[in-house]
Design a protein around this motif. Structure first.
Motif, PDB file in Angstrom:
ATOM      1  N   VAL A 135       0.599  -1.178  -0.055  1.00  0.00           N
ATOM      2  CA  VAL A 135       0.173   0.048  -0.028  1.00  0.00           C
ATOM      3  C   VAL A 135       0.782   0.825  -0.607  1.00  0.00           C
ATOM      4  CG1 VAL A 135      -1.628   1.160   1.625  1.00  0.00           C
ATOM      5  CG2 VAL A 135      -1.692  -1.244   1.278  1.00  0.00           C
ATOM      6  N   ASP A 136       1.508   1.114   0.804  1.00  0.00           N
ATOM      7  CA  ASP A 136       2.533   2.420   0.732  1.00  0.00           C
ATOM      8  C   ASP A 136       3.803   2.283   1.140  1.00  0.00           C
ATOM      9  OD1 ASP A 136       2.891   5.558   0.974  1.00  0.00           O
ATOM     10  OD2 ASP A 136       3.330   4.675   2.910  1.00  0.00           O
ATOM     11  N   VAL A 137       4.799   2.695   1.273  1.00  0.00           N
ATOM     12  CA  VAL A 137       6.675   2.489   1.050  1.00  0.00           C
ATOM     13  C   VAL A 137       7.226   3.829   1.178  1.00  0.00           C
ATOM     14  CG1 VAL A 137       8.458   1.819  -0.345  1.00  0.00           C
ATOM     15  CG2 VAL A 137       7.138   0.522  -0.079  1.00  0.00           C
ATOM     16  N   GLU A 138       8.179   3.990   2.505  1.00  0.00           N
ATOM     17  CA  GLU A 138       8.375   5.158   2.735  1.00  0.00           C
ATOM     18  C   GLU A 138      10.163   4.260   3.192  1.00  0.00           C
ATOM     19  OE1 GLU A 138       9.377   8.364   5.985  1.00  0.00           O
ATOM     20  OE2 GLU A 138       7.502   7.240   6.227  1.00  0.00           O
ATOM     21  N   TYR A 139      10.998   5.511   2.293  1.00  0.00           N
ATOM     22  CA  TYR A 139      12.766   4.867   2.403  1.00  0.00           C
ATOM     23  C   TYR A 139      13.432   5.937   3.531  1.00  0.00           C
ATOM     24  CZ  TYR A 139      12.048   2.355  -1.963  1.00  0.00           C
ATOM     25  OH  TYR A 139      11.125   1.166  -2.802  1.00  0.00           O
ATOM     26  N   TYR A 140      13.950   5.787   4.253  1.00  0.00           N
ATOM     27  CA  TYR A 140      14.471   6.729   4.841  1.00  0.00           C
ATOM     28  C   TYR A 140      15.751   6.361   5.813  1.00  0.00           C
ATOM     29  CZ  TYR A 140      13.992   3.964   8.837  1.00  0.00           C
ATOM     30  OH  TYR A 140      13.712   2.478   9.689  1.00  0.00           O
ATOM     31  N   ASP A 141      16.595   6.430   6.017  1.00  0.00           N
ATOM     32  CA  ASP A 141      18.485   6.437   6.224  1.00  0.00           C
ATOM     33  C   ASP A 141      18.455   6.398   7.738  1.00  0.00           C
ATOM     34  OD1 ASP A 141      19.110   5.794   3.985  1.00  0.00           O
ATOM     35  OD2 ASP A 141      19.868   8.324   3.905  1.00  0.00           O
ATOM     36  N   TYR A 142      18.884   5.457   8.513  1.00  0.00           N
ATOM     37  CA  TYR A 142      19.022   4.714   9.877  1.00  0.00           C
ATOM     38  C   TYR A 142      20.027   5.517  10.160  1.00  0.00           C
ATOM     39  CZ  TYR A 142      19.241   2.811  14.275  1.00  0.00           C
ATOM     40  OH  TYR A 142      19.856   2.427  15.494  1.00  0.00           O
ATOM     41  N   MET A 143      20.680   6.365  11.544  1.00  0.00           N
ATOM     42  CA  MET A 143      21.373   7.061  11.658  1.00  0.00           C
ATOM     43  C   MET A 143      22.218   6.105  13.038  1.00  0.00           C
ATOM     44  SD  MET A 143      22.218   8.966   9.345  1.00  0.00           S
ATOM     45  CE  MET A 143      23.521   9.560   9.393  1.00  0.00           C
ATOM     46  N   ARG A 144      23.669   5.998  13.042  1.00  0.00           N
ATOM     47  CA  ARG A 144      23.425   5.387  14.073  1.00  0.00           C
ATOM     48  C   ARG A 144      25.347   6.365  14.409  1.00  0.00           C
ATOM     49  NH1 ARG A 144      25.118  -0.707  15.196  1.00  0.00           N
ATOM     50  NH2 ARG A 144      25.124  -0.554  17.537  1.00  0.00           N
ATOM     51  N   ILE A 145      25.494   6.808  15.551  1.00  0.00           N
ATOM     52  CA  ILE A 145      26.724   7.070  16.101  1.00  0.00           C
ATOM     53  C   ILE A 145      27.332   6.608  17.160  1.00  0.00           C
ATOM     54  CG2 ILE A 145      27.020   9.222  16.936  1.00  0.00           C
ATOM     55  CD1 ILE A 145      24.397  10.737  16.175  1.00  0.00           C
ATOM     56  N   ASN A 146      28.490   6.638  16.889  1.00  0.00           N
ATOM     57  CA  ASN A 146      29.221   5.259  17.741  1.00  0.00           C
ATOM     58  C   ASN A 146      30.499   6.259  18.068  1.00  0.00           C
ATOM     59  OD1 ASN A 146      31.405   4.041  18.958  1.00  0.00           O
ATOM     60  ND2 ASN A 146      29.448   1.693  18.831  1.00  0.00           N
ATOM     61  N   ARG A 147      31.090   6.814  19.535  1.00  0.00           N
ATOM     62  CA  ARG A 147      32.134   7.339  20.084  1.00  0.00           C
ATOM     63  C   ARG A 147      32.859   6.929  19.405  1.00  0.00           C
ATOM     64  NH1 ARG A 147      31.382   8.934  25.745  1.00  0.00           N
ATOM     65  NH2 ARG A 147      29.645   9.961  25.795  1.00  0.00           N
ATOM     66  N   GLN A 148      33.160   5.691  18.807  1.00  0.00           N
ATOM     67  CA  GLN A 148      34.786   5.311  18.404  1.00  0.00           C
ATOM     68  C   GLN A 148      34.492   5.129  16.557  1.00  0.00           C
ATOM     69  OE1 GLN A 148      35.382   1.121  20.553  1.00  0.00           O
ATOM     70  NE2 GLN A 148      36.091   2.497  22.177  1.00  0.00           N
ATOM     71  N   ALA A 149      33.325   4.928  15.744  1.00  0.00           N
ATOM     72  CA  ALA A 149      34.085   4.039  14.905  1.00  0.00           C
ATOM     73  C   ALA A 149      33.027   5.404  14.560  1.00  0.00           C
ATOM     74  CB  ALA A 149      32.210   2.777  14.413  1.00  0.00           C
ATOM     75  N   GLY A 150      32.344   6.317  14.796  1.00  0.00           N
ATOM     76  CA  GLY A 150      31.295   7.139  13.532  1.00  0.00           C
ATOM     77  C   GLY A 150      30.472   7.344  13.777  1.00  0.00           C
ATOM     78  N   THR A 151      29.636   8.256  12.934  1.00  0.00           N
ATOM     79  CA  THR A 151      28.294   7.845  12.054  1.00  0.00           C
ATOM     80  C   THR A 151      28.037   6.633  11.059  1.00  0.00           C
ATOM     81  OG1 THR A 151      27.877  10.446  13.198  1.00  0.00           O
ATOM     82  CG2 THR A 151      26.911   9.165  11.796  1.00  0.00           C
ATOM     83  N   ASN A 152      27.341   5.950  11.237  1.00  0.00           N
ATOM     84  CA  ASN A 152      27.222   5.284  10.396  1.00  0.00           C
ATOM     85  C   ASN A 152      25.204   5.724   9.770  1.00  0.00           C
ATOM     86  OD1 ASN A 152      29.395   3.719   9.662  1.00  0.00           O
ATOM     87  ND2 ASN A 152      28.971   2.898  12.274  1.00  0.00           N
ATOM     88  N   SER A 153      25.866   4.922   8.474  1.00  0.00           N
ATOM     89  CA  SER A 153      23.818   5.797   8.164  1.00  0.00           C
ATOM     90  C   SER A 153      23.759   4.090   7.308  1.00  0.00           C
ATOM     91  CB  SER A 153      24.033   6.401   6.398  1.00  0.00           C
ATOM     92  OG  SER A 153      22.665   6.764   6.536  1.00  0.00           O
ATOM     93  N   TYR A 154      21.761   3.541   7.771  1.00  0.00           N
ATOM     94  CA  TYR A 154      21.659   2.173   7.282  1.00  0.00           C
ATOM     95  C   TYR A 154      20.391   2.727   6.437  1.00  0.00           C
ATOM     96  CZ  TYR A 154      25.181   0.600  10.437  1.00  0.00           C
ATOM     97  OH  TYR A 154      26.117   0.065  11.107  1.00  0.00           O
ATOM     98  N   PRO A 155      20.301   2.316   4.924  1.00  0.00           N
ATOM     99  CA  PRO A 155      19.376   2.224   4.271  1.00  0.00           C
ATOM    100  C   PRO A 155      17.598   1.354   5.104  1.00  0.00           C
ATOM    101  CG  PRO A 155      20.614   0.867   3.560  1.00  0.00           C
ATOM    102  CD  PRO A 155      21.164   1.189   4.539  1.00  0.00           C
ATOM    103  N   TRP A 156      16.908   1.922   5.098  1.00  0.00           N
ATOM    104  CA  TRP A 156      15.881   1.239   5.774  1.00  0.00           C
ATOM    105  C   TRP A 156      14.551   1.417   4.972  1.00  0.00           C
ATOM    106  CZ3 TRP A 156      14.760  -2.280  10.198  1.00  0.00           C
ATOM    107  CH2 TRP A 156      16.013  -3.285  10.327  1.00  0.00           C
ATOM    108  N   VAL A 157      13.129   1.145   5.572  1.00  0.00           N
ATOM    109  CA  VAL A 157      11.907   0.908   4.586  1.00  0.00           C
ATOM    110  C   VAL A 157      11.309   0.769   5.769  1.00  0.00           C
ATOM    111  CG1 VAL A 157      11.851  -0.891   3.644  1.00  0.00           C
ATOM    112  CG2 VAL A 157      10.734   1.058   2.790  1.00  0.00           C
ATOM    113  N   ARG A 158      10.239   1.907   5.747  1.00  0.00           N
ATOM    114  CA  ARG A 158       9.216   1.851   6.381  1.00  0.00           C
ATOM    115  C   ARG A 158       7.015   1.728   5.335  1.00  0.00           C
ATOM    116  NH1 ARG A 158      10.126   6.717   8.897  1.00  0.00           N
ATOM    117  NH2 ARG A 158      11.190   6.711  10.923  1.00  0.00           N
ATOM    118  N   PHE A 159       6.639  -0.123   5.185  1.00  0.00           N
ATOM    119  CA  PHE A 159       5.773  -0.262   4.434  1.00  0.00           C
ATOM    120  C   PHE A 159       4.739  -0.595   5.711  1.00  0.00           C
ATOM    121  CE2 PHE A 159       7.902  -3.894   6.790  1.00  0.00           C
ATOM    122  CZ  PHE A 159       7.486  -4.473   7.130  1.00  0.00           C
ATOM    123  N   THR A 160       3.900  -0.633   4.212  1.00  0.00           N
ATOM    124  CA  THR A 160       1.955  -0.761   4.584  1.00  0.00           C
ATOM    125  C   THR A 160       1.650  -1.590   4.235  1.00  0.00           C
ATOM    126  OG1 THR A 160       1.896   1.484   5.680  1.00  0.00           O
ATOM    127  CG2 THR A 160       0.123   0.043   5.204  1.00  0.00           C
TER     128      THR A 160
END
Length: 198
Positions: A135-160
């Motif tokens: 019915v619906d799809v929304e793409y977004y990037d999940y941001m994860r911040i780690n003091r040692q590894a820095g900031t990582n971005s992961y591609p996710w999707v919300r769906f219906t």
């Protein structure tokens, strides 16, 4: 029909006793598969019986799925540790859709919402659409911040999603051969199906 027994409890987590297979879900003729099966609480059927008494003209029910879980979608069990926590058959969606058609006159709509890792969702889209209307799809990037590894971005999707149609005949999913996962399960909706030795 076999015997449903409680899976081993995880860290003394109190699991509910197994619930018998719903009368609307048949076993495939001659099926003798053993392993993990989902159990569906009878309160779901009671819920739809109550809706029938109210006779709503328009009602939408949203069911929220756990992360990285799409009913009927195969999970890469070998690669993903603890994947059984996200293993969902089509038993619950099929039963809910069957109860919706039995107890409501078309005024009730059931949609399923969740989130998934985008590359895996896109790769599995054809398989998803075999059972579901997207019915619906929304793409977004999940941001994860780690003091040692820095900031990582992961591609996710919300769906219906919405069920396309109820299979006929309505058969329960075969038991999962990954029965050993019962030793680590904290899900109340799993039971272990065994057959007595002849």
């Amino acid at each position: 029909c076999g015997e449903r027994i409680k899976v081993n409890e995880f860290c003394h987590y109190p699991l509910e006793p197994p619930i018998p297979r719903n009368r609307l879900l048949d076993r495939a003729p001659g099926s003798m598969s053993e392993g993990l099966v989902e159990t569906i609480h009878p309160a779901i059927e009671t819920f739809f019986e109550l809706i029938r008494k109210e006779r709503p003209k328009k009602l939408q029910i949203s069911i929220i799925l756990r992360n990285k879980a799409i009913p009927g979608l195969e999970i890469d069990f070998d690669e993903e540790e603890g994947g059984h926590q996200r293993w969902l058959t089509m038993d619950l969606p099929n039963l809910i859709e069957k109860l919706r058609t039995i107890h409501t006159a078309g005024g009730v709509d059931v949609i399923w919402k969740g989130e998934y890792f985008r590359p895996m969702f896109l790769e599995a889209r054809e398989g998803i659409e075999a059972r579901w209307e997207i019915v619906d799809v929304e793409y977004y990037d999940y941001m994860r911040i780690n003091r040692q590894a820095g900031t990582n971005s992961y591609p996710w999707v919300r769906f219906t999603l919405r069920m396309k149609e109820v299979p006929n005949p309505l058969l329960a999913q075969e038991a999962s051969s990954h029965w050993q996962w019962g030793h680590y399960s904290i899900r109340d909706d799993l039971a272990l199906l065994r057959f007595p030795v002849a």
